[in-house]
Design a protein around this motif. Sequence first.
Motif, PDB file in Angstrom:
ATOM      1  N   ILE A  29       0.365  -0.597  -0.192  1.00  0.00           N
ATOM      2  CA  ILE A  29       0.192  -0.047   0.214  1.00  0.00           C
ATOM      3  C   ILE A  29       0.872   1.098   0.140  1.00  0.00           C
ATOM      4  O   ILE A  29       0.568   2.574   0.117  1.00  0.00           O
ATOM      5  N   SER A  84       3.113   4.139  -2.126  1.00  0.00           N
ATOM      6  CA  SER A  84       3.808   4.250  -3.393  1.00  0.00           C
ATOM      7  C   SER A  84       4.609   4.245  -3.633  1.00  0.00           C
ATOM      8  O   SER A  84       5.680   3.808  -3.347  1.00  0.00           O
ATOM      9  N   MET A 140      12.280   6.526  -2.706  1.00  0.00           N
ATOM     10  CA  MET A 140      12.519   6.851  -1.929  1.00  0.00           C
ATOM     11  C   MET A 140      13.626   6.210  -1.231  1.00  0.00           C
ATOM     12  O   MET A 140      15.107   6.492  -1.049  1.00  0.00           O
ATOM     13  N   MET A 186      12.970   3.401   6.950  1.00  0.00           N
ATOM     14  CA  MET A 186      12.497   4.750   6.606  1.00  0.00           C
ATOM     15  C   MET A 186      12.414   5.823   8.207  1.00  0.00           C
ATOM     16  O   MET A 186      11.970   6.546   7.666  1.00  0.00           O
ATOM     17  N   VAL A 236      -6.104   3.478  -1.745  1.00  0.00           N
ATOM     18  CA  VAL A 236      -5.154   3.498  -2.097  1.00  0.00           C
ATOM     19  C   VAL A 236      -4.126   3.524  -3.478  1.00  0.00           C
ATOM     20  O   VAL A 236      -3.992   3.997  -3.771  1.00  0.00           O
ATOM     21  N   ASN A 240      -1.708   6.541  -4.665  1.00  0.00           N
ATOM     22  CA  ASN A 240      -0.618   6.146  -4.926  1.00  0.00           C
ATOM     23  C   ASN A 240      -0.396   6.616  -6.639  1.00  0.00           C
ATOM     24  O   ASN A 240       0.798   6.308  -6.890  1.00  0.00           O
ATOM     25  N   PRO A 249       2.936  12.241  -4.499  1.00  0.00           N
ATOM     26  CA  PRO A 249       3.318  11.048  -4.594  1.00  0.00           C
ATOM     27  C   PRO A 249       4.772  11.853  -5.712  1.00  0.00           C
ATOM     28  O   PRO A 249       5.783  11.607  -5.907  1.00  0.00           O
ATOM     29  N   LEU A 298       6.767  14.242  -3.394  1.00  0.00           N
ATOM     30  CA  LEU A 298       7.096  13.753  -2.799  1.00  0.00           C
ATOM     31  C   LEU A 298       8.801  13.596  -3.677  1.00  0.00           C
ATOM     32  O   LEU A 298       9.712  13.969  -3.671  1.00  0.00           O
ATOM     33  N   THR A 299       8.836  13.641  -4.945  1.00  0.00           N
ATOM     34  CA  THR A 299       9.391  14.030  -5.569  1.00  0.00           C
ATOM     35  C   THR A 299      10.431  14.613  -5.960  1.00  0.00           C
ATOM     36  O   THR A 299      11.615  15.639  -5.799  1.00  0.00           O
ATOM     37  N   ALA A 313      13.968  13.891   2.721  1.00  0.00           N
ATOM     38  CA  ALA A 313      13.036  12.763   2.102  1.00  0.00           C
ATOM     39  C   ALA A 313      12.977  11.592   2.701  1.00  0.00           C
ATOM     40  O   ALA A 313      11.149  11.287   2.373  1.00  0.00           O
ATOM     41  N   MET A 314      13.112  11.134   4.068  1.00  0.00           N
ATOM     42  CA  MET A 314      12.387  10.197   4.499  1.00  0.00           C
ATOM     43  C   MET A 314      11.063  10.906   5.233  1.00  0.00           C
ATOM     44  O   MET A 314      10.160   9.998   5.501  1.00  0.00           O
ATOM     45  N   SER A 364       8.613  11.159   3.300  1.00  0.00           N
ATOM     46  CA  SER A 364       7.755   9.321   2.479  1.00  0.00           C
ATOM     47  C   SER A 364       7.322   9.597   3.788  1.00  0.00           C
ATOM     48  O   SER A 364       5.831   8.482   3.484  1.00  0.00           O
ATOM     49  N   SER A 404       3.520  11.075   3.549  1.00  0.00           N
ATOM     50  CA  SER A 404       2.664  10.294   2.944  1.00  0.00           C
ATOM     51  C   SER A 404       2.637   9.210   3.052  1.00  0.00           C
ATOM     52  O   SER A 404       0.984   8.550   1.815  1.00  0.00           O
ATOM     53  N   VAL A 405       2.681   8.571   3.513  1.00  0.00           N
ATOM     54  CA  VAL A 405       2.109   6.709   3.943  1.00  0.00           C
ATOM     55  C   VAL A 405       1.651   6.426   4.888  1.00  0.00           C
ATOM     56  O   VAL A 405       0.144   6.380   4.983  1.00  0.00           O
ATOM     57  N   ILE A 421      -2.956   6.330   4.312  1.00  0.00           N
ATOM     58  CA  ILE A 421      -3.912   5.073   3.880  1.00  0.00           C
ATOM     59  C   ILE A 421      -2.423   3.479   5.228  1.00  0.00           C
ATOM     60  O   ILE A 421      -3.860   3.045   4.764  1.00  0.00           O
ATOM     61  N   LEU A 422      -1.625   4.656   5.856  1.00  0.00           N
ATOM     62  CA  LEU A 422      -1.260   2.950   6.939  1.00  0.00           C
ATOM     63  C   LEU A 422      -2.572   3.205   7.855  1.00  0.00           C
ATOM     64  O   LEU A 422      -3.086   2.297   8.320  1.00  0.00           O
TER      65      LEU A 422
END
Lengths: 312, 295
Positions: free
Chosen positions: A132, A134, A140, B49, B223, B227, B245, B248-249, B263-264, B267, B270-271, B274-275
């Motif tokens: 789940i 992305s 990353m 992460m 989801v 994503n 997404p 994030l870049t 970056a972490m 991340s 962003s997670v 949904i988690l």
Amino acid sequence: MTDVIVKSAPAVVQHRPARSRRTPTRVGWLFIAPNLLGFLAFTLIPLVAGLGIAFTNWNVVSGLGAIHFVGLDNFVELLGDPLFWSSALRTVGYAGISVPGTMLLGLLLGLALNTDVPGRAVLRVIFFVPHIVSSIAIGMIWLLLLDPGNGPINRILRGLGLSSTPGWLVSEVWGLPSLVLIVTWSGVGYCAVIYVAALQSMPPSLHEAALLDGAGPFARFRTVTWRSLMPTTTFLGVTMLISHSQGFGLIAFLTQGGPGDSTTVLSYYMYEQGFQFYRFGYAAAIGIMSFLGVLALSVVMWRFQRGRGLYT
Amino acid sequence: MSGATGVVSTRPRATSARLSRLPRQIRKYVLAAVLWIFALGFIAPLVWMVSSSLKRNIDVFTAPMRWIPHPIQWANYAEVWLGDHSMLRYFGNSLLVTSVSVAGDLITSSMAGYAFALLTFRGRNKVFFIYLSTAIVPSQLLLVPRFMFFQQVGLYNTLFALILPGLFTLYGTFLLRQFFIATPTELAEAARLDGASEWGVFWRIYLPLARPMLAALGIIRFVGSWNDYETPLVMLSDDSRYTIPLGLTQFVDGDGGLSAGLAMAASVSSVLPILIVFLIFQRQFVAALAFTGLK
């Protein structure tokens, strides 16, 4: 609740829609109208258009008036394009290793998770979670983990006494294997969950019968479990083949097809031609060829499974 | 089937005998230990992460590796959320795109799925056949024509280009059709005898039945939409419209390097949504995936 949903699936055959009573045509169409409109606008018409564009040369910059019909030119060029063939080959390698690899690991995990191992619910979440996340977040994490110089993975390898560690994503040799590794990691839990569901819907009587016949665990697996998992395996094989042959996010983010073109698979090649070089006709032609390849493989897989499953 | 049992009886029994000599309990614990060790290794990248998201950039790669960051660097999160490329905007965009398209998909898919499954009307089978025949067309093939379309109608580089196609999915239609096909038709007949309208039958009787399936479809689509990277990459050009997404870049430098800690942190941010959704609705989510896999 879970059981209700899962168990109702095999009942499909029994409740065919009632033929006795017709709904007024207008009412039926009203029900599907919103969906149908979207389907026409965003699936069917684009699909037909996409097929059409493949026979034209067109770039967005010059506007709609500049569309020229060029017949099979795009396809002829494609067949003589070495980059197309090497991308196709890489796609086959990428999907051909990651799909069966993920499924095999998923099957083993599924079998293990189907026993009464302590903490089963937590284990299931652990293995499923990458699915789940992305592809960019995953990218990353692995970009840092696989850093050739300072990354923890290479540091561990060096700690184990390896003198020359792989360059992973920045190496022409290791680029594609790295992607396979990452995509396998993120997909294993999904396969396992699907396999567990299939294992749990298997009638226990089959196993009992084999047990009575004196079959050992491996014989039972081969003759009962594996054969009754056949439809699930085919389902996973076909859907994952489709999604992995389109695999894009990770590649676009991590390697952009490089270094060189060592990780340029068809989906990325198509994106490059279409949205970086604005050769839409050529891109559409690549898309069609890639689709035909996946279609052919899917048909082969369906054929192969027919007559091999237990309840088909 | 008969062939199968034939094979079974001739298989050697030696393997099973050897295995069963190990006491069952021990075998169980060995399996559990192996599985747990594997699981810890498996989840390590995600733990790493989280750990790195709380480190200073220079601490991310220090050897030997420290799982517990010291000092704990909450500033990464402050920077990610309130800094130059604030994720707040990306979050808002993602939330808008995802919620509108998923809600719309639930409505259109359940109506169509219901009609395809339980209503009999002229042309139904032909339309459904056309739906079916496009089922395995890769979405990538549709990307070029959709791009052209949105460009022509002036919706390129707007969130509409992401929302509109998400309002109607084949996946949702098929999922709900499969569900409604397995529901009894007698309910509808009884309700019609009582004078309920077709809409009333659907809305008051069948839709509530489908609630678990709708929840499942909702999460799966949530989801997927949250994503999605390729559609926004193609359809958006303006930084302020990016979804997560793509946003994030932004934490990757021009030369491809990462400010690791930032970056972490991005991340992890962003997670998390949904988690959380996944952990709450786990059962429905897994049940729906299984449902699609068992047909």
